[in-house]
Design an enzyme around this catalytic site. Structure first.
Site, PDB file in Angstrom:
ATOM      1  N   GLY A   1      35.677  33.599  36.159  1.00  0.00           N
ATOM      2  CA  GLY A   1      35.747  34.961  35.612  1.00  0.00           C
ATOM      3  C   GLY A   1      34.377  35.523  35.313  1.00  0.00           C
TER       4      GLY A   1
ATOM      5  CG  ASP B   1      37.811  37.227  44.171  1.00  0.00           C
ATOM      6  OD1 ASP B   1      37.380  37.931  45.107  1.00  0.00           O
ATOM      7  OD2 ASP B   1      39.010  36.909  44.080  1.00  0.00           O
TER       8      ASP B   1
ATOM      9  CG  ASP C   1      39.066  29.850  42.897  1.00  0.00           C
ATOM     10  OD1 ASP C   1      38.659  29.170  41.930  1.00  0.00           O
ATOM     11  OD2 ASP C   1      39.161  31.099  42.871  1.00  0.00           O
TER      12      ASP C   1
ATOM     13  CG  ASN D   1      34.305  30.166  40.107  1.00  0.00           C
ATOM     14  OD1 ASN D   1      33.414  29.402  40.463  1.00  0.00           O
ATOM     15  ND2 ASN D   1      35.568  29.790  40.010  1.00  0.00           N
TER      16      ASN D   1
HETATM   17  P1  13P Z   1      36.066  37.195  38.670  1.00  0.00           P
HETATM   18  O1  13P Z   1      37.410  37.838  38.641  1.00  0.00           O
HETATM   19  O2  13P Z   1      35.283  37.498  37.435  1.00  0.00           O
HETATM   20  O3  13P Z   1      35.296  37.515  39.902  1.00  0.00           O
HETATM   21  O4  13P Z   1      36.305  35.600  38.663  1.00  0.00           O
HETATM   22  C1  13P Z   1      36.561  34.914  39.862  1.00  0.00           C
HETATM   23  C2  13P Z   1      37.003  33.509  39.633  1.00  0.00           C
HETATM   24  O5  13P Z   1      36.881  32.928  38.582  1.00  0.00           O
HETATM   25  C3  13P Z   1      37.598  32.824  40.791  1.00  0.00           C
HETATM   26  O6  13P Z   1      38.056  31.566  40.453  1.00  0.00           O
HETATM   27  O1  G3H Z   2      40.561  33.472  40.134  1.00  0.00           O
HETATM   28  C1  G3H Z   2      41.159  34.070  41.015  1.00  0.00           C
HETATM   29  C2  G3H Z   2      40.423  34.636  42.150  1.00  0.00           C
HETATM   30  O2  G3H Z   2      39.884  35.883  41.815  1.00  0.00           O
HETATM   31  C3  G3H Z   2      41.291  34.682  43.365  1.00  0.00           C
HETATM   32  O3  G3H Z   2      42.167  35.748  43.333  1.00  0.00           O
HETATM   33  O4  G3H Z   2      44.358  34.673  43.792  1.00  0.00           O
HETATM   34  O5  G3H Z   2      44.019  37.139  44.182  1.00  0.00           O
HETATM   35  O6  G3H Z   2      42.956  35.451  45.695  1.00  0.00           O
HETATM   36  P1  G3H Z   2      43.473  35.751  44.305  1.00  0.00           P
HETATM   37 ZN    ZN Z   3      38.835  31.440  38.485  1.00  0.00          ZN
END
Ligand code: 13P
Ligand code: G3H
Ligand code: ZN
Length: 307
Positions: free
Chosen positions: A210, A254, A82, A252
C-alpha cells in the site's frame, strides 16, 4: 538475463539503506514501461502478479511477456506472486517459474496464518523459491483510527511468527493501505513500530504494501479530463524514503501505475478525439508508467545504479 530470487537484492538493499520497487503488472505496456525504467536507471526490479492479474491476462501470458523482456534486459528481475490467498495459488506460481511468492494470511488468526505460511514455505523452499508472509492488517481508509491501530503489526509477535514459519520476508502494517484513498487527515506512518520490528529481526527484510504516493499531478489530470478521483491521496514520498532507509527492503506500488496510465490515456483521448488507434494512447500510457517508475527509483526507493 534470467529471473532471480530476491535474496541478494534484499541483502544489499538492507545493508545500503535503500528499497527495491515491487510493481504490479497486468499487461505488456506496464511490463515494458517498468523494465525500460529499470534498465535506464540500472536498478533491480520486482515484477509482481496478483490473482486479479492472473485472471485478467492469464499467468502464462504474463510470464511469457516478462521472459521476452528479459531477453534484452541487463538488470536483475524477480517474478513475485502478490497476495497469494491460499497454498494452491502459491504452489501454482512456484510450479510456473515464479522466483518469489507471497502467502497473505493476514486476515486469519495468528495460528492459522502460521500453519499455512509454514506449508507454503516448505513447498517453496524445496523448489528454491522465496516466501513473503504478512502479519497485521493494512488499514482501510474507511476504518476509524482506533480500529486501524489495533490491526497494526504487533512487534511482540514478529520473532515468533518468522521463527515458526521460516518465511523469508515479512509485510507489516504500520499505517499504509491499498488503493487511491489512503489518508483522511494527515498522512502518518508508525515509524516507532517499524523500528521496534527492525530491532527484533536484525538483518531481516521488511515489506511495505500500500505504498503508492498517488501523485497529485495524476489526480489533477484525471479530474481535468473527465475523471472523478477527487480527494485521492497516498503516502508522501519522504515517508517512503525514510522507511527505505530502515528495515524496509521492498516497497509495493500498483495504484501509481493505474493513476499514471489512466490520467495519460484520458488526456490523450481528449486531445486526439479523432484517433482510434489503441497504439496511440497505449504508447503514451507506457511512457507515463516508465517516467513514474524512473522517478520512484531515483528519488524515493534510492536504488538507481544498484543493479
Ligand atoms: P498501492 O495500492 O498503494 O499501490 O499498493 C499496492 C500493493 O501493496 C500491492 O500488493
Ligand atoms: O494489493 C493489491 C494490488 O493492488 C493488486 O490489485 O488485485 O486488483 O490486481 P488487484
Ligand atoms: Zn499489497
Amino acid at each position: 538475463m534470467a529471473l532471480i530470487g530476491p535474496k541478494e537484492m534484499f541483502r544489499r538493499a538492507y545493508a545500503e539503506g535503500y528499497a527495491v520497487g515491487a510493481f504490479n503488472v497486468n499487461n505488456m505496456e506496464i511490463i515494458q514501461g517498468i523494465m525500460q525504467a529499470g534498465a535506464e536507471e540500472k536498478a533491480p526490479i520486482i515484477l509482481q502478479v496478483s490473482a486479479g492479474a492472473r485472471k485478467y491476462a492469464g499467468q502464462n501470458y504474463i510470464v511469457k511477456l516478462i521472459e521476452a523482456g528479459l531477453q534484452t534486459a541487463e538488470i536483475p528481475v524477480v517474478l513475485h506472486l502478490d497476495h497469494g490467498a491460499d497454498f494452491q495459488i502459491c504452489k501454482d506460481c512456484v510450479d510456473g517459474g515464479f522466483t518469489s511468492v507471497m502467502y497473505d494470511g493476514s486476515h486469519h488468526s495468528f495460528e492459522d496464518n502460521i500453519a499455512v505460511t509454514r506449508q507454503v514455505v516448505e513447498y517453496a523452499h524445496d523448489h528454491g523459491v522465496w516466501v513473503e508472509a504478512e502479519l497485521g492488517q493494512l488499514a482501510g481508509v474507511e476504518e476509524d483510527v482506533v480500529a486501524e491501530h489495533s490491526l497494526y503489526t504487533d512487534p511482540d509477535q514478529v520473532a515468533e511468527f518468522v521463527d515458526r514459519t521460516g518465511c523469508d520476508s515479512l509485510a507489516v502494517a504500520i499505517g499504509t493501505s491499498h488503493g487511491a484513498y489512503k489518508f483522511k487527515g494527515e498522512a502518518k506512518l508508525d515509524f516507532d513500530r517499524l523500528e521496534k520490528i527492525g530491532q527484533l529481526l536484525p538483518g531481516y527484510p521488511i515489506v511495505l504494501h500500500g505504498a503508492s504516493s498517488v501523485p497529485q499531478e495524476f489526480v489533477k489530470m484525471c479530474n481535468e479530463y473527465g475523471g472523478n478521483v477527487a480527494g485521492a491521496s497516498g503516502v508522501p514520498e519522504n515517508l517512503l524514503r525514510k522507511a527505505a532507509g530502515m528495515a524496509v527492503c521492498k516497497i509495493n506500488i500498483d495504484t501509481d501505475i493505474r493513476m499514471a496510465m489512466t490520467a495519460s490515456i484520458r488526456k490523450y483521448l481528449a486531445e486526439h478525439p479523432e484517433d482510434i488507434d489503441p497504439r496511440g494512447y497505449l504508447k503514451t500510457a507506457r511512457e507515463a508508467v516508465k517516467n513514474m517508475v524512473q522517478h520512484k527509483i531515483r528519488n524515493v526507493l534510492g536504488c538507481s545504479g544498484k543493479a
